[in-house]
Write a protein that holds these residues in place. Structure first.
Motif, PDB file in Angstrom:
ATOM      1  N   ALA A   1       0.835  -1.200   0.000  1.00 55.41           N
ATOM      2  CA  ALA A   1       0.000   0.000   0.000  1.00 55.41           C
ATOM      3  C   ALA A   1       0.874   1.255   0.000  1.00 55.41           C
ATOM      4  O   ALA A   1       0.592   2.214  -0.724  1.00 55.41           O
ATOM      5  CB  ALA A   1      -0.927  -0.009   1.211  1.00 55.41           C
ATOM      6  N   ASP A   2       1.951   1.249   0.789  1.00 53.08           N
ATOM      7  CA  ASP A   2       2.868   2.392   0.799  1.00 53.08           C
ATOM      8  C   ASP A   2       3.588   2.529  -0.531  1.00 53.08           C
ATOM      9  O   ASP A   2       3.859   3.640  -0.990  1.00 53.08           O
ATOM     10  CB  ASP A   2       3.886   2.252   1.931  1.00 53.08           C
TER      11      ASP A   2
ATOM     12  N   LEU B   1       6.536   8.613   4.136  1.00 54.14           N
ATOM     13  CA  LEU B   1       6.955   7.595   3.181  1.00 54.14           C
ATOM     14  C   LEU B   1       8.473   7.500   3.121  1.00 54.14           C
ATOM     15  O   LEU B   1       9.036   6.409   3.079  1.00 54.14           O
ATOM     16  CB  LEU B   1       6.391   7.896   1.782  1.00 54.14           C
TER      17      LEU B   1
ATOM     18  N   LYS C   1       2.405   1.670  -3.482  1.00 50.90           N
ATOM     19  CA  LYS C   1       1.447   2.255  -4.433  1.00 50.90           C
ATOM     20  C   LYS C   1       1.291   3.752  -4.181  1.00 50.90           C
ATOM     21  O   LYS C   1       1.201   4.541  -5.112  1.00 50.90           O
ATOM     22  CB  LYS C   1       0.088   1.562  -4.325  1.00 50.90           C
ATOM     23  N   GLU C   2       1.254   4.130  -2.916  1.00 51.59           N
ATOM     24  CA  GLU C   2       1.145   5.544  -2.559  1.00 51.59           C
ATOM     25  C   GLU C   2       2.351   6.317  -3.078  1.00 51.59           C
ATOM     26  O   GLU C   2       2.216   7.413  -3.602  1.00 51.59           O
ATOM     27  CB  GLU C   2       1.040   5.687  -1.039  1.00 51.59           C
ATOM     28  N   SER C   3       3.530   5.731  -2.951  1.00 48.34           N
ATOM     29  CA  SER C   3       4.738   6.423  -3.398  1.00 48.34           C
ATOM     30  C   SER C   3       4.769   6.576  -4.911  1.00 48.34           C
ATOM     31  O   SER C   3       5.422   7.487  -5.424  1.00 48.34           O
ATOM     32  CB  SER C   3       5.990   5.682  -2.928  1.00 48.34           C
TER      33      SER C   3
ATOM     34  N   LYS D   1       2.018   7.207  -6.669  1.00 43.60           N
ATOM     35  CA  LYS D   1       1.027   8.233  -6.997  1.00 43.60           C
ATOM     36  C   LYS D   1       1.487   9.645  -6.641  1.00 43.60           C
ATOM     37  O   LYS D   1       1.117  10.601  -7.305  1.00 43.60           O
ATOM     38  CB  LYS D   1      -0.286   7.951  -6.265  1.00 43.60           C
ATOM     39  N   VAL D   2       2.278   9.773  -5.600  1.00 41.60           N
ATOM     40  CA  VAL D   2       2.643  11.088  -5.075  1.00 41.60           C
ATOM     41  C   VAL D   2       3.317  11.993  -6.106  1.00 41.60           C
ATOM     42  O   VAL D   2       2.894  13.141  -6.279  1.00 41.60           O
ATOM     43  CB  VAL D   2       3.508  10.934  -3.795  1.00 41.60           C
TER      44      VAL D   2
ATOM     45  N   ARG E   1       2.350  14.058   3.035  1.00 43.76           N
ATOM     46  CA  ARG E   1       2.335  12.596   2.919  1.00 43.76           C
ATOM     47  C   ARG E   1       3.692  12.046   2.525  1.00 43.76           C
ATOM     48  O   ARG E   1       3.971  10.874   2.769  1.00 43.76           O
ATOM     49  CB  ARG E   1       1.310  12.150   1.867  1.00 43.76           C
TER      50      ARG E   1
END
Length: 176
Positions: free
Chosen positions: A55-56, A160, A58-60, A62-63, A156
């Motif tokens: 999940a992290d 990360l 995927k977040e990284s 998108k950022v 955010r």
């Protein structure tokens, strides 16, 4: 796609190793219920860890895209404002300073929120001056919304980078 190929190569190597062990009859440990239970527990624990990390990851990914889109939007909006004077050109300069601060932070693998917040504060002051000069409220709201979005994204990024060292590479790679 590269991760899948790496995993397939590792699995293929492990299968070959297992075949060699079985061929030369080097398997000395028998599989008892206790050993299989321990192996199952270890795999389950690793799966839980990977689920949180994925999940992290995927977040990284998108950022950087979201951050670049917001900066581009606020910059393009500053070029089409009906008030064209020193405030709008100063605002574009401050946006470029914000972009420079973000780039240098990504390249140095750190996230200095003070530097980024000071650049955002300069943009915020420019928006305030445009409001005093009579810029239409919907345009003020749009500029403020993009600035708030940049603030959310920048807040955010720090966790990360702090908690997952391998994500630094992903953030930097996707930003370029």
């Amino acid at each position: 796609m590269g991760l899948i190929i790496e995993v397939l190569i590792i699995v293929f190597c492990l299968i070959i190793l297992k075949r060699i062990i079985n061929f030369y009859d080097l398997d000395t440990a028998s599989a008892s219920p206790l050993i299989t239970a321990l192996v199952g527990g270890v795999i389950f624990t690793i799966a839980i860890i990977f689920t949180g990390t994925l999940a992290d990851y995927k977040e990284s990914e998108k950022v950087p895209g979201e951050l670049a889109a917001s900066i581009k939007a606020i910059y393009n909006d500053s070029k089409v404002l009906p008030i064209n004077d020193a405030i709008t050109s100063g605002m574009r300069t401050h946006i470029r300073q914000l972009l420079h601060a973000i780039n240098s932070n990504f390249r140095n693998n750190n996230w200095d929120l003070d530097e980024i917040n000071s650049a955002m504060e300069a943009i915020n002051n420019d928006i305030g001056q445009l409001s005093v000069k009579g810029l239409a409220p919907p345009l003020i709201v749009k500029l403020r919304a993009e600035l708030i979005n940049i603030d959310k994204i920048s807040n955010r990024v720090r966790p990360l980078l702090k908690h997952h060292s391998f994500l630094r590479h992903t953030l930097l790679q996707n930003w370029q």
